[in-house]
Design a protein around this motif. Structure first.
Motif, PDB file in Angstrom:
ATOM      1  N   GLY A  77       0.796  -1.215   0.000  1.00 54.67           N
ATOM      2  CA  GLY A  77       0.000   0.000   0.000  1.00 54.67           C
ATOM      3  C   GLY A  77       0.825   1.260   0.000  1.00 54.67           C
ATOM      4  O   GLY A  77       0.287   2.368  -0.137  1.00 54.67           O
ATOM      5  N   LYS A  78       2.151   1.153   0.175  1.00 52.73           N
ATOM      6  CA  LYS A  78       3.054   2.301   0.161  1.00 52.73           C
ATOM      7  C   LYS A  78       4.009   2.228  -1.020  1.00 52.73           C
ATOM      8  O   LYS A  78       5.127   2.744  -0.957  1.00 52.73           O
ATOM      9  N   THR A 145      14.758  -1.549  -0.783  1.00 59.84           N
ATOM     10  CA  THR A 145      14.424  -1.041   0.544  1.00 59.84           C
ATOM     11  C   THR A 145      15.535  -1.406   1.522  1.00 59.84           C
ATOM     12  O   THR A 145      16.554  -1.997   1.146  1.00 59.84           O
ATOM     13  N   SER A 146      15.328  -1.078   2.767  1.00 58.04           N
ATOM     14  CA  SER A 146      16.317  -1.400   3.802  1.00 58.04           C
ATOM     15  C   SER A 146      16.355  -2.888   4.125  1.00 58.04           C
ATOM     16  O   SER A 146      17.281  -3.354   4.794  1.00 58.04           O
ATOM     17  N   VAL A 147      15.345  -3.636   3.645  1.00 58.03           N
ATOM     18  CA  VAL A 147      15.320  -5.085   3.887  1.00 58.03           C
ATOM     19  C   VAL A 147      16.279  -5.759   2.903  1.00 58.03           C
ATOM     20  O   VAL A 147      16.183  -5.567   1.691  1.00 58.03           O
ATOM     21  N   SER A 148      17.200  -6.519   3.408  1.00 56.92           N
ATOM     22  CA  SER A 148      18.234  -7.135   2.567  1.00 56.92           C
ATOM     23  C   SER A 148      17.630  -8.229   1.687  1.00 56.92           C
ATOM     24  O   SER A 148      16.791  -9.018   2.152  1.00 56.92           O
ATOM     25  N   PRO A 149      18.050  -8.302   0.425  1.00 55.79           N
ATOM     26  CA  PRO A 149      17.627  -9.410  -0.440  1.00 55.79           C
ATOM     27  C   PRO A 149      18.163 -10.741   0.096  1.00 55.79           C
ATOM     28  O   PRO A 149      19.175 -10.790   0.801  1.00 55.79           O
ATOM     29  N   GLN A 163      12.865  -6.716  -1.998  1.00 54.34           N
ATOM     30  CA  GLN A 163      11.852  -5.677  -1.962  1.00 54.34           C
ATOM     31  C   GLN A 163      12.317  -4.485  -2.788  1.00 54.34           C
ATOM     32  O   GLN A 163      13.490  -4.115  -2.765  1.00 54.34           O
ATOM     33  N   LEU A 164      11.369  -3.863  -3.519  1.00 51.66           N
ATOM     34  CA  LEU A 164      11.655  -2.692  -4.334  1.00 51.66           C
ATOM     35  C   LEU A 164      10.688  -1.574  -3.985  1.00 51.66           C
ATOM     36  O   LEU A 164       9.508  -1.830  -3.733  1.00 51.66           O
ATOM     37  N   GLN A 165      11.213  -0.351  -3.979  1.00 44.00           N
ATOM     38  CA  GLN A 165      10.402   0.837  -3.745  1.00 44.00           C
ATOM     39  C   GLN A 165      10.122   1.511  -5.083  1.00 44.00           C
ATOM     40  O   GLN A 165      11.040   1.881  -5.813  1.00 44.00           O
ATOM     41  N   SER A 169       2.167   3.502  -7.663  1.00 45.97           N
ATOM     42  CA  SER A 169       1.625   2.147  -7.706  1.00 45.97           C
ATOM     43  C   SER A 169       1.752   1.588  -9.120  1.00 45.97           C
ATOM     44  O   SER A 169       1.442   2.272 -10.101  1.00 45.97           O
ATOM     45  N   VAL A 170       2.208   0.357  -9.238  1.00 44.68           N
ATOM     46  CA  VAL A 170       2.457  -0.268 -10.533  1.00 44.68           C
ATOM     47  C   VAL A 170       1.310  -1.225 -10.840  1.00 44.68           C
ATOM     48  O   VAL A 170       1.035  -2.149 -10.066  1.00 44.68           O
TER      49      VAL A 170
END
Length: 393
Positions: A77-78, A145-149, A163-165, A169-170
């Motif tokens: 949602g973000k 994002t800050s979450v590591s792959p 995760q991708l920022q 919205s796609v």
């Protein structure tokens, strides 16, 4: 010895039933095998991936690339998208590219691999071209994002999660998938892939994946069956009727082939709709209308009355106009399908346009020739001449 119409109709009816049974078994077998061959969509990610990738209970999953891989995705949602790609670990590296138009040039990719000592790696690449020197490591437009792959190997399966920022919205995203037989070099350069594919994913629904290959097969069989073979059979009946009785058997055979290829196209389209909820109800409605008219033509053919029957003129009228309506409806529906298809299948569109122009040109030439022949009064060859030459010798 001549073959009666009744015998020929029974023969063609038997052939129709036989081919229908074969196609039915093929479609049934295809439906039974239409599952996730990798089995990863049924995997419990809580037992495989660390948090937060294992906490996505609403993660949508669908098999892709001939069902060798499974692609899962979730939006929070973000404008943050979480992706998990999983499949058989029988290659050196796997690349997941994100493209604006379905082409490799100018896109960015996430490439993952596992070294022989079990150490995994994941890296972003900018795909500037098809040469190795133009695939630049640690460059690209993707924002992590800050979450590591994470790259996890469990048995013969590999899981790639990241995760991708995104800025907005796609709704739809062209995904490039590729595999290689060699790990990246020490300087980061990526060896050439050994296989690749492109898939359009509808992220807006969060549930369905649109396989580009299946759409391509649907369009290809529709063009061949409804757009080429069926019009060719109609032209045989109109312009080659003077070649008796070859025109009749050739016309019937060609129309049957076109009808069965059309059935295959509709079967693929139905299966595709069930997987993707393809938002084009006009294409579906017109397609089923063309199929109904084509099936009515088959029924009319089986119930064809004899030449001296009183019902024959009515049958001729219905046969001619139902067939023409079915052909025009099917050809128009191909155009409707292309109009609602957001995949990049320009070669199919060009091929269909070339085939349509060729058929129209041939039809115009044959129609002009037929009208000229009908306009010329036929001479009676058996009529005696007005003047008689008497041989005096």
């Amino acid at each position: 010895m001549a073959v009666s119409n009744s015998s020929s109709n029974k023969l063609l009816l038997s052939l129709f039933c036989f081919i229908s049974i074969i196609i039915g078994f093929q479609l049934k077998a295809s439906a039974q095998s239409d599952g996730d061959s990798s089995g990863t969509c049924n995997s419990n990610l809580r037992n495989v991936l660390p948090s937060p990738y294992s906490d996505l209970s609403s993660l949508a999953c669908s098999p892709i690339w001939e069902r060798k891989f499974s692609f899962s995705f979730f939006e929070d949602g973000k404008n943050v998208m979480t992706f998990v790609l999983s499949g058989k670990h029988d290659h050196k590296w796997i690349g997941i590219g994100f493209s604006r138009d379905g082409h490799m040039e100018g896109s960015s990719a996430v490439v993952a691999w596992v070294e022989s000592n079990g150490v995994s790696g994941i890296r972003q690449y900018y795909l500037g071209g098809k040469n190795m020197s133009k695939v630049i490591p640690d460059k690209g437009d993707l924002r992590f994002t800050s979450v590591s792959p994470v790259v996890v190997v469990r048995g013969d399966l590999i899981y790639i999660a990241f995760q991708l920022q995104f800025a907005t919205s796609v709704a739809d995203q062209h995904i490039l998938l590729a595999i290689g037989s060699e790990n990246p070099l020490q300087n980061g350069l990526l060896p050439k892939h050994i296989n690749k594919t492109t898939t359009l994913i509808e992220l807006s629904s969060g549930q369905k994946v649109a396989p580009n290959v299946q759409r391509r097969y649907h369009g290809l069989t529709a063009i061949i069956g409804w757009g080429i073979i069926t019009p060719s059979g109609l032209m045989i009946a109109r312009y080659f009727r003077h070649i008796k009785p070859i025109w009749y058997y050739l016309h019937s055979s060609v129309q049957f082939v076109g009808f069965f290829v059309g059935i295959i196209s509709i079967s693929i389209g139905r299966n595709l709709y069930e997987k993707t909820d393809f938002p084009n109800p006009t294409h579906r409605f017109v397609g089923y209308t063309a199929f109904f008219l084509a099936g009515l033509e088959v029924c009319q053919f089986i119930g064809r009355p004899s030449m001296d029957s009183k019902r024959r003129p009515y049958w001729n009228f219905a046969h001619h106009w139902v067939g023409r309506t079915a052909m025009v409806t099917a050809v128009l529906n191909i155009c409707v399908g292309f109009n609602g298809n957001r995949t990049d299948n320009q070669d199919l569109k060009i091929g269909f346009a070339m085939a349509l122009v060729t058929l129209l040109t041939v039809m115009i030439v044959l129609e002009t020739r037929l009208r000229r022949e009908n306009a010329i009064p036929k001479t009676i060859v058996d009529q005696p001449p007005v003047f008689r030459v008497v041989d005096e010798h």
